[in-house]
Write a protein that holds these residues in place. Structure first.
Motif, PDB file in Angstrom:
ATOM      1  N   THR A 244      68.364  84.078  63.680  1.00  0.00           N
ATOM      2  CA  THR A 244      69.097  84.537  62.500  1.00  0.00           C
ATOM      3  C   THR A 244      68.324  84.206  61.231  1.00  0.00           C
ATOM      4  OG1 THR A 244      71.193  84.187  63.656  1.00  0.00           O
ATOM      5  CG2 THR A 244      71.277  84.368  61.249  1.00  0.00           C
ATOM      6  N   VAL A 245      67.736  83.012  61.171  1.00  0.00           N
ATOM      7  CA  VAL A 245      66.929  82.615  60.011  1.00  0.00           C
ATOM      8  C   VAL A 245      65.728  83.535  59.869  1.00  0.00           C
ATOM      9  CG1 VAL A 245      65.478  80.789  59.049  1.00  0.00           C
ATOM     10  CG2 VAL A 245      67.672  80.216  60.101  1.00  0.00           C
ATOM     11  N   GLU A 247      65.445  86.579  60.907  1.00  0.00           N
ATOM     12  CA  GLU A 247      65.912  87.911  60.531  1.00  0.00           C
ATOM     13  C   GLU A 247      66.243  87.981  59.041  1.00  0.00           C
ATOM     14  OE1 GLU A 247      66.488  91.802  61.708  1.00  0.00           O
ATOM     15  OE2 GLU A 247      66.056  90.169  63.109  1.00  0.00           O
ATOM     16  N   ASN A 248      66.787  86.889  58.504  1.00  0.00           N
ATOM     17  CA  ASN A 248      67.209  86.885  57.103  1.00  0.00           C
ATOM     18  C   ASN A 248      66.091  86.516  56.139  1.00  0.00           C
ATOM     19  OD1 ASN A 248      69.816  87.543  57.904  1.00  0.00           O
ATOM     20  ND2 ASN A 248      70.465  85.397  58.015  1.00  0.00           N
ATOM     21  N   THR A 249      65.015  85.898  56.658  1.00  0.00           N
ATOM     22  CA  THR A 249      63.966  85.377  55.778  1.00  0.00           C
ATOM     23  C   THR A 249      62.695  86.206  55.810  1.00  0.00           C
ATOM     24  OG1 THR A 249      64.822  83.148  56.222  1.00  0.00           O
ATOM     25  CG2 THR A 249      62.655  83.303  55.175  1.00  0.00           C
TER      26      THR A 249
END
Length: 264
Positions: A244-245, A247-249
């Motif tokens: 998730t990190v 994907e978001n970063t």
């Protein structure tokens, strides 16, 4: 006539004195004798006779390469003990000449000895047939053609030749097959070459929990350019939270049914 059967794949790190080659552990005289009895078959009985009847010079020559067999059963000369088989193979190839000469001498006698020789040859061949069990118990493994893999083609055409990937450790690694570097490739190859991979193994354990910008910064310090995350079950380096990190970063530069690639 003489072949090796059986295999005990065991990685012994930094071992020099490692007696017994691949015989069963814990090592014992019975286990060691049984192991080589199964591997050499009837030749284990014929070879001493064959060496005894030759001339002294030929006998000395035998003892010179017998040292290969002895050393391979005492010491570990590479990172994996089973690699000692190369020394044992040389010993077996040369030993076959002595056994063959013994058979020729037996055949030169009367009918009784000819029948004995024929039976001995049959037993030598029969003991070698056990090696066919390795073929019987083998399995098919389909290997993809690099030219047909979109991921490999993307790496070859869209990344710099010096790029470093952080990717899943695969035996047939698409990253290395495309001519790029994997931060830590398959453990078999790195262990065989004797590399000290402990630092990178610890780093990967840290990177797999990539839950903040600090860890991403450490990846950049290691000069990693791309992170390839496998979407196949059981093959991911990264936890669900770290994905998730990522994907978001980070930006996604490649995606297919099996892998997602992020640019660091």
């Amino acid at each position: 006539m003489i072949q090796i059967i059986g295999e005990r794949l065991e990685l012994v790190r930094n071992a020099w004195f490692n007696p017994g080659f691949l015989s069963p552990r814990p090592l014992s005289l019975v286990g060691f004798t049984s192991y080589w009895g199964w591997n050499l078959g009837i030749a284990i009985l014929l070879l001493p006779i064959a060496v005894y009847i030759v001339k002294s010079g030929q006998r000395l020559f035998f003892f010179s390469f017998l040292a290969l067999f002895i050393l391979a059963n005492i010491f570990q000369f590479s990172f994996r003990i089973e690699h000692n088989h190369s020394l044992i193979n040389y010993f077996l190839v040369l030993s076959n000449f002595y056994v063959a000469r013994l058979l020729v001498l037996l055949w030169a006698h009367n009918t009784y000895w000819k029948l004995t020789t024929a039976m001995t040859v049959f037993l030598l061949i029969a003991s070698g047939i056990l090696n066919l069990m390795a073929v019987k118990n083998d399995f098919q493994w389909y290997v993809f053609d690099a030219s047909s893999q979109p991921f490999i083609q993307w790496i070859k055409t869209q990344t710099d030749p010096d790029s470093i990937f952080l990717a899943h450790q695969e035996l047939y690694d698409p990253v290395t097959m495309a001519g790029r570097k994997n931060y830590l490739g398959h453990s078999y190859y790195t262990s065989v070459m004797g590399y000290n991979t402990s630092v990178r193994e610890k780093n990967i354990a840290l990177f797999s929990q990539a839950n903040d910008a600090v860890i991403l910064g450490k990846m950049r310090q290691e000069k990693i350019d791309y992170i390839a995350v496998s979407t196949d079950p059981g093959q991911g380096l990264f936890s669900l939270g770290s994905k998730t990190v990522l994907e978001n970063t980070l930006s996604v530069v490649y995606r297919d049914a099996h892998v997602i690639v992020y640019k660091l």
